[in-house]
Structure formats: C-alpha cells, structure tokens
Design a protein around this motif. Structure first.
Motif, PDB file in Angstrom:
ATOM      1  N   ALA A  20       0.861  -1.181   0.000  1.00 24.12           N
ATOM      2  CA  ALA A  20       0.000   0.000   0.000  1.00 24.12           C
ATOM      3  C   ALA A  20       0.897   1.230   0.000  1.00 24.12           C
ATOM      4  O   ALA A  20       1.696   1.433   0.916  1.00 24.12           O
ATOM      5  N   VAL A  21       0.781   2.042  -1.051  1.00 24.49           N
ATOM      6  CA  VAL A  21       1.652   3.204  -1.211  1.00 24.49           C
ATOM      7  C   VAL A  21       0.901   4.466  -0.817  1.00 24.49           C
ATOM      8  O   VAL A  21      -0.168   4.763  -1.357  1.00 24.49           O
ATOM      9  N   ALA A  22       1.450   5.216   0.121  1.00 25.51           N
ATOM     10  CA  ALA A  22       0.833   6.447   0.602  1.00 25.51           C
ATOM     11  C   ALA A  22       1.300   7.637  -0.234  1.00 25.51           C
ATOM     12  O   ALA A  22       2.496   7.853  -0.386  1.00 25.51           O
ATOM     13  N   ALA A  24       0.926   8.206  -3.626  1.00 27.00           N
ATOM     14  CA  ALA A  24       1.674   7.470  -4.655  1.00 27.00           C
ATOM     15  C   ALA A  24       2.035   8.304  -5.883  1.00 27.00           C
ATOM     16  O   ALA A  24       2.638   7.774  -6.823  1.00 27.00           O
ATOM     17  N   LEU A  46      -2.315   1.886  -4.926  1.00 27.51           N
ATOM     18  CA  LEU A  46      -1.792   3.246  -4.974  1.00 27.51           C
ATOM     19  C   LEU A  46      -2.817   4.196  -4.368  1.00 27.51           C
ATOM     20  O   LEU A  46      -3.881   4.435  -4.943  1.00 27.51           O
ATOM     21  N   VAL A  47      -2.495   4.747  -3.217  1.00 27.17           N
ATOM     22  CA  VAL A  47      -3.399   5.666  -2.528  1.00 27.17           C
ATOM     23  C   VAL A  47      -2.869   7.083  -2.724  1.00 27.17           C
ATOM     24  O   VAL A  47      -1.730   7.381  -2.345  1.00 27.17           O
ATOM     25  N   ALA A  78      -4.203  10.161   2.758  1.00 24.52           N
ATOM     26  CA  ALA A  78      -3.736   9.041   1.932  1.00 24.52           C
ATOM     27  C   ALA A  78      -2.853   8.105   2.750  1.00 24.52           C
ATOM     28  O   ALA A  78      -2.943   6.882   2.643  1.00 24.52           O
ATOM     29  N   GLU A  81      -5.011   5.995   5.035  1.00 18.50           N
ATOM     30  CA  GLU A  81      -5.696   4.934   4.309  1.00 18.50           C
ATOM     31  C   GLU A  81      -4.724   3.816   3.940  1.00 18.50           C
ATOM     32  O   GLU A  81      -5.064   2.629   4.046  1.00 18.50           O
ATOM     33  N   ALA A  82      -3.517   4.156   3.531  1.00 21.18           N
ATOM     34  CA  ALA A  82      -2.524   3.127   3.201  1.00 21.18           C
ATOM     35  C   ALA A  82      -2.187   2.288   4.431  1.00 21.18           C
ATOM     36  O   ALA A  82      -2.091   1.054   4.357  1.00 21.18           O
ATOM     37  N   LEU A  85      -5.045  -0.073   5.265  1.00 23.48           N
ATOM     38  CA  LEU A  85      -5.063  -1.256   4.395  1.00 23.48           C
ATOM     39  C   LEU A  85      -4.149  -2.349   4.935  1.00 23.48           C
ATOM     40  O   LEU A  85      -4.455  -3.542   4.846  1.00 23.48           O
ATOM     41  N   VAL A  94       3.587  -1.294   3.833  1.00 22.86           N
ATOM     42  CA  VAL A  94       3.213   0.085   3.544  1.00 22.86           C
ATOM     43  C   VAL A  94       4.456   0.833   3.073  1.00 22.86           C
ATOM     44  O   VAL A  94       5.565   0.591   3.558  1.00 22.86           O
ATOM     45  N   LYS A  96       6.099   4.736   1.732  1.00 16.63           N
ATOM     46  CA  LYS A  96       5.982   6.196   1.674  1.00 16.63           C
ATOM     47  C   LYS A  96       6.152   6.688   0.246  1.00 16.63           C
ATOM     48  O   LYS A  96       7.089   6.309  -0.438  1.00 16.63           O
TER      49      LYS A  96
END
Length: 302
Positions: A20-22, A24, A46-47, A78, A81-82, A85, A94, A96
């Motif tokens: 999960a990419v914060a 992105a 991709l968040v 974002a 949310e990442a 997830l 996760v 950054k």
C-alpha cells in the motif's frame, strides 16, 4: 546473499505480497512499484491523487486498467488509508510516497489504525552492496532512533537480525561499533557494545553472534583486526554493523551510495508490518530493492 539480484530473485518466489503506497503520485516510487509488479515481486494499491498518478503512469506507458488506485488527494489522509489497508490485512507492506516523513510516520503510529506493537522499537535496517565486498552488508539504525539507550539497542539489534534471517543468514555476525575497540567509561557507546556482547553470550539475544566494541576497520578488515591483536568470530567478518547513533549511521548509508558507488535498500521493522520509507534522493532501483527487502521481511520466520 552476495548481490541484490539474489534478493530480487528470492522475493519473486514469495506468494504475492501487496504494497500500500501512501501519496503514490511520485515518479520514482511509481517506477519501482511498477517494476515490482512486472517482476512478480509485489502487487500495489496506490493511494493518492488519482489524476496525478494516472498522468505519471501514462509517462511510464502503463494503462489505467493495470493499476489499483484509491483516490485521496490529501497526503495525510492518503497515508492513513494506506496504513489502514495494512493493519486490516488487505496489504502486507506500507510504502511512503510523496509525503513528508513526519506526516507519514504520524499515520504509522496512529492509535486507531496504526502499526505500532506496544512499546516495540521501530528501527531502520539498511542493506548495502559495496563494490569490492563479497557479500551484502547490513547496518542499523541510521534513520529512526537518534540516540538509543541500551534497551533500545537490544530491540534494534533484534530487528536487524530478523531481516538478516529473512535473507538467509542463519547466524549473522554483528559488530557493535564505536570509535575504539576497548571499553572506555568516558565513551558510553563502548560500554553498551560490551553489554550487548555479554548479553548475546548468555543467551539474552539469540540468532546471532555479537562482538564489540569494534571500530569500523576492525569490523570489516581481518588485516586490521590482526594488527590490533583482536581475536573474535566477528572482527574482520561482520555481516551487520550496529551503529551507536543516527548520525554515523546516516553518514555510513550515504557514503555507501555517493562515495563507494554502492547499491542500497532499506526497510523499517519492528511494527506489525514492514515499512518502506526511502529517501527522496534514492533511485528507483533502490526503491525496488527496498520493496523486495520488505516483502522478504514480511514473511513469518521460524
């Protein structure tokens, strides 16, 4: 493992992991994530700002249908949310993206959805491939803990040993670094290094061999250790460099890249899941290697 190619290959053999990419909407992060997907290392969620992510994806020649995007234009939201997830089990790592480190870590440590495990210390593990060296070199902690005390160093040591085990090192040799190789009460890092050594000898720290204090030359050069009369299983053959504080760790990591022209990767461990928190100066290759490192660190260890 001797080269990052081996790390990438081993990560390909792991059941599909999701990152999960914060925030992105970052070019190098997106390149690394797309390369990880193409090589079968990891899938990605991709968040971030969907419009910006799609624009970057178009530059990379990737169709929108090939991406999983969760739209959230606000970077702080974002990041939350990442992290959610990952904490919910929908992703295993996760990462950054285009967000300040402080804001990203705020989400990681969020009381409701964060990844903190009680009082467990989070620490950064760097892996470096240095030209002229026969094996990958681990180093911690050059990014998270400024001046760790002895209990924190124990946790940092356990974290880096976990990553070394994930890469196939059954009993890594750990050099507890200081400026000198003798215990000096006026240099607290030498006292801590000696304590870590004794704790390992008595079974309080398992899965590795620790020796210290050792100066950097004694840790890496058998010739230097021999000249100084140091007899040790670790001296001259260290797999892991345990640095006493963040400044020397940060400099060592960057020297490996910018002076030695080495390849690097890094992952933050100690949380419920691995955290990829690369520097903006890191290349897309370093980010890809960091994803592979996190995928391996995410696997349960015996």
């Amino acid at each position: 493992m001797r080269r990052f190619e081996e790390v990438l290959e081993k990560a390909k053999g792991i059941p599909t992991c999701k990152v999960a990419v914060a925030a992105a909407e970052d070019e190098h992060v997106l390149e690394a994530v797309l390369a990880a997907k193409k090589q079968g290392i990891a899938e990605a969620v991709l968040v971030g700002d969907k419009e910006k992510i799609l624009a970057l994806a178009t530059q990379c020649g990737v169709a929108a249908d090939d991406l999983t995007i969760v739209h959230e234009a606000n970077p702080a939201k974002a990041a939350l949310e990442a992290v959610r997830l990952v904490s919910s089990g929908e992703a295993q790592v996760v990462m950054k993206g285009l967000i300040p480190t402080a804001d990203f870590l705020r989400a990681v440590l969020n009381k409701d959805v964060g990844l903190r495990q009680g009082k467990q210390v989070l620490s950064h593990v760097a892996v470096m491939e240095i030209p002229g060296r026969e094996k990958l070199l681990f180093m911690s902690d050059g990014a998270m803990n400024m001046r760790p005390d002895l209990p924190q160093k124990v946790q940092i040591l356990k974290n880096v040993v976990h990553v070394a085990h994930a890469l196939g090192l059954e009993k890594p040799r750990v050099a507890a670094l200081a400026a000198v190789e003798v215990v000096n009460p006026d240099m607290p890092e030498t006292v801590d290094a000696a304590a870590l050594t004794k704790m390992c000898e008595r079974g309080q720290i398992k899965g590795c061999i620790v020796d210290g204090p050792l100066a950097l030359d004694n840790a890496l050069s058998e010739e230097a250790a021999h000249h100084k009369g140091i007899v040790s299983e670790v001296a001259g053959r260290a797999d892991v460099l345990l640095v006493p504080e963040i400044i020397c760790g940060n400099m060592l990591y960057k020297a490996a890249t910018f002076l030695a022209q080495g390849a690097v990767a890094g992952v933050v461990v100690g949380a419920k899941a691995p955290i990829v928190m690369t520097s903006r100066a890191d290349s897309s290759a370093a980010k890809l290697q960091s994803i592979a490192l996190a995928v391996l660190a995410a696997q349960p260890q015996k």
